[in-house]
Design a protein around this motif. Structure first.
Motif, PDB file in Angstrom:
ATOM      1  N   GLN A 200       4.239 -13.044  -6.998  1.00  0.00           N
ATOM      2  CA  GLN A 200       4.941 -14.545  -7.605  1.00  0.00           C
ATOM      3  C   GLN A 200       5.898 -14.530  -7.462  1.00  0.00           C
ATOM      4  N   SER A 201       6.651 -13.828  -6.813  1.00  0.00           N
ATOM      5  CA  SER A 201       7.849 -13.957  -5.491  1.00  0.00           C
ATOM      6  C   SER A 201       7.980 -13.813  -4.873  1.00  0.00           C
ATOM      7  N   GLN A 202       6.637 -14.051  -4.229  1.00  0.00           N
ATOM      8  CA  GLN A 202       5.996 -14.741  -2.474  1.00  0.00           C
ATOM      9  C   GLN A 202       6.160 -13.348  -1.385  1.00  0.00           C
ATOM     10  N   ALA A 203       6.649 -12.123  -1.829  1.00  0.00           N
ATOM     11  CA  ALA A 203       7.467 -11.032  -1.047  1.00  0.00           C
ATOM     12  C   ALA A 203       6.258 -11.323  -0.216  1.00  0.00           C
ATOM     13  N   ASP A 204       6.521 -10.078   1.257  1.00  0.00           N
ATOM     14  CA  ASP A 204       5.863  -9.764   2.461  1.00  0.00           C
ATOM     15  C   ASP A 204       4.164  -9.865   1.890  1.00  0.00           C
ATOM     16  N   ALA A 205       3.377 -10.118   1.931  1.00  0.00           N
ATOM     17  CA  ALA A 205       1.901  -9.908   1.554  1.00  0.00           C
ATOM     18  C   ALA A 205       1.528  -8.576   2.335  1.00  0.00           C
ATOM     19  N   SER A 206       2.207  -8.400   3.800  1.00  0.00           N
ATOM     20  CA  SER A 206       1.678  -6.846   4.430  1.00  0.00           C
ATOM     21  C   SER A 206       1.860  -5.660   3.319  1.00  0.00           C
ATOM     22  N   ALA A 207       2.786  -5.758   3.390  1.00  0.00           N
ATOM     23  CA  ALA A 207       3.885  -5.198   2.205  1.00  0.00           C
ATOM     24  C   ALA A 207       2.955  -4.817   0.700  1.00  0.00           C
ATOM     25  N   VAL A 208       2.936  -5.937   0.339  1.00  0.00           N
ATOM     26  CA  VAL A 208       2.521  -6.118  -0.671  1.00  0.00           C
ATOM     27  C   VAL A 208       0.349  -5.391  -1.241  1.00  0.00           C
ATOM     28  N   LEU A 209       0.098  -5.902  -0.238  1.00  0.00           N
ATOM     29  CA  LEU A 209      -0.666  -5.341  -0.356  1.00  0.00           C
ATOM     30  C   LEU A 209      -1.336  -4.565   0.140  1.00  0.00           C
ATOM     31  N   GLN A 210       0.314  -3.725   1.562  1.00  0.00           N
ATOM     32  CA  GLN A 210       0.625  -1.780   1.299  1.00  0.00           C
ATOM     33  C   GLN A 210      -0.023  -1.030  -0.208  1.00  0.00           C
ATOM     34  N   LEU A 211       1.065  -2.354  -0.619  1.00  0.00           N
ATOM     35  CA  LEU A 211       1.098  -1.249  -2.302  1.00  0.00           C
ATOM     36  C   LEU A 211      -0.272  -1.203  -3.082  1.00  0.00           C
ATOM     37  N   SER A 212      -0.657  -2.221  -2.688  1.00  0.00           N
ATOM     38  CA  SER A 212      -1.804  -2.173  -3.476  1.00  0.00           C
ATOM     39  C   SER A 212      -3.038  -1.425  -3.542  1.00  0.00           C
ATOM     40  N   GLY A 213      -2.948  -0.834  -2.066  1.00  0.00           N
ATOM     41  CA  GLY A 213      -3.891   0.298  -1.408  1.00  0.00           C
ATOM     42  C   GLY A 213      -3.032   1.627  -2.239  1.00  0.00           C
ATOM     43  N   VAL A 214      -1.856   1.656  -1.843  1.00  0.00           N
ATOM     44  CA  VAL A 214      -0.975   2.444  -2.920  1.00  0.00           C
ATOM     45  C   VAL A 214      -1.651   2.862  -4.321  1.00  0.00           C
ATOM     46  N   TYR A 215      -1.782   1.658  -5.114  1.00  0.00           N
ATOM     47  CA  TYR A 215      -1.941   1.502  -6.729  1.00  0.00           C
ATOM     48  C   TYR A 215      -3.368   2.501  -6.310  1.00  0.00           C
ATOM     49  N   HIS A 216      -4.081   1.394  -5.419  1.00  0.00           N
ATOM     50  CA  HIS A 216      -6.306   1.749  -6.239  1.00  0.00           C
ATOM     51  C   HIS A 216      -6.496   3.484  -5.562  1.00  0.00           C
ATOM     52  N   ASN A 217      -5.433   4.132  -4.471  1.00  0.00           N
ATOM     53  CA  ASN A 217      -5.638   5.329  -3.960  1.00  0.00           C
ATOM     54  C   ASN A 217      -5.374   6.119  -4.991  1.00  0.00           C
ATOM     55  N   LEU A 218      -4.462   6.275  -5.897  1.00  0.00           N
ATOM     56  CA  LEU A 218      -3.480   6.996  -6.853  1.00  0.00           C
ATOM     57  C   LEU A 218      -4.723   6.960  -8.366  1.00  0.00           C
ATOM     58  N   LEU A 219      -5.328   5.498  -8.466  1.00  0.00           N
ATOM     59  CA  LEU A 219      -6.701   5.529  -9.410  1.00  0.00           C
ATOM     60  C   LEU A 219      -7.734   5.721  -9.685  1.00  0.00           C
ATOM     61  N   ARG A 220      -7.428   5.781  -7.977  1.00  0.00           N
ATOM     62  CA  ARG A 220      -8.512   6.565  -7.947  1.00  0.00           C
ATOM     63  C   ARG A 220      -9.137   8.150  -7.766  1.00  0.00           C
ATOM     64  N   ARG A 221      -7.622   8.682  -7.513  1.00  0.00           N
ATOM     65  CA  ARG A 221      -7.220   9.803  -7.565  1.00  0.00           C
ATOM     66  C   ARG A 221      -7.695  10.664  -8.951  1.00  0.00           C
ATOM     67  N   TRP A 222      -6.854   9.757  -9.761  1.00  0.00           N
ATOM     68  CA  TRP A 222      -6.043  10.006 -11.505  1.00  0.00           C
ATOM     69  C   TRP A 222      -7.990   9.850 -12.174  1.00  0.00           C
ATOM     70  N   SER A 223      -8.926   8.369 -12.080  1.00  0.00           N
ATOM     71  CA  SER A 223      -9.712   7.766 -13.138  1.00  0.00           C
ATOM     72  C   SER A 223     -10.706   9.210 -12.846  1.00  0.00           C
ATOM     73  N   GLU A 224     -11.118   9.602 -14.837  1.00  0.00           N
ATOM     74  CA  GLU A 224     -12.390   9.716 -14.375  1.00  0.00           C
ATOM     75  C   GLU A 224     -13.531   8.646 -15.321  1.00  0.00           C
ATOM     76  N   VAL A 225     -14.714   8.296 -14.479  1.00  0.00           N
ATOM     77  CA  VAL A 225     -15.336   6.946 -15.638  1.00  0.00           C
ATOM     78  C   VAL A 225     -17.014   7.852 -15.313  1.00  0.00           C
TER      79      VAL A 225
END
Length: 225
Positions: A200-225
């Motif tokens: 929402q603050s129009q931060a650096d798009a590549s940094a946001v993309l990288q952080l989003s990748g970290v989020y999903h990789n943690l979710l992938r590691r910790w989730s049970e489906v």
């Protein structure tokens, strides 16, 4: 994680629920708990076999499905169909911990990771009735506007204070999360909300993309489906 989620229900949905519940047939709430819970529980509920419970529960579930804040915080794998209760005339529920595994007609059994209370009565319509949640930081009294939801770990000791005037109606249900551990869910929640603020603050798009990748990789590691 203790989290207040506002405006889960629209004004129209809240009116429908209140009108239907005001005319409902209520039963003794002790019918749905074990021996220990029955010693401290004094309220009324819609019977589990009630068609009205199923109808209103479906309305609540539909509202949750469209609420991104609820999904981000709970990461739900399964949700026990909502139940409905009413406290009045001194009704209360003493300190207790929710059962760890609950029967679920759809999926067999559900592990209760997250407890949820959706307030249906306006705070000014009753006195008392605070949900008191005890954790390592002390006791927290919760009394929210009608249509708002509180979510908290099912492992928490909690109670409902006596209602000394009026009536307190609420929906309540449990969630089995894709991420069992509360501390891991909190980290994912904090990361997810930070990513959204950066977007929402129009931060650096590549940094946001990288952080989003970290989020999903943690979710992938910790989730049970």
């Amino acid at each position: 994680m203790l989290l207040h989620i506002p405006d889960v229900l629209s004004t129209e949905e809240l009116g429908t629920l209140r009108n239907r519940l005001d005319a409902a047939d209520w039963t003794d709430g002790r019918e749905t708990v074990g021996r220990q819970g029955a010693q401290v529980k004094r309220n009324e509920q819609l019977a589990d076999t009630s068609p009205l419970k199923a109808e209103l529960g479906a309305l609540v579930l539909a509202a949750l499905q469209r609420n991104p804040l609820f999904f981000a915080a709970a990461l739900p794998a399964r949700i026990l169909p909502p139940r409905f209760n009413r406290y009045q005339g001194g009704g209360s529920y003493g300190f207790h911990v929710d059962g760890a595994v609950m029967a679920n007609g759809v999926h067999g059994h559900l592990r209760s990771d997250i407890s949820c209370t959706l307030f249906l009565s306006a705070p000014e319509d009753y006195e008392g009735g605070e949900l008191v949640i005890s954790d390592t930081y002390g006791e927290h009294e919760v009394k929210l506007p009608a249509g708002d939801l509180i979510v908290y770990p099912s492992s928490s000791l909690h109670q409902v204070n006596p209602v000394t005037r009026g009536a307190r109606q609420a929906a309540f249900f449990w969630v089995q999360s894709m991420v069992r551990d509360d501390a891991q869910r909190r980290l994912l929640w904090e990361m997810d909300t930070s990513i959204e603020r950066l977007r929402q603050s129009q931060a650096d798009a590549s940094a946001v993309l990288q952080l989003s990748g970290v989020y999903h990789n943690l979710l992938r590691r910790w989730s049970e489906v």
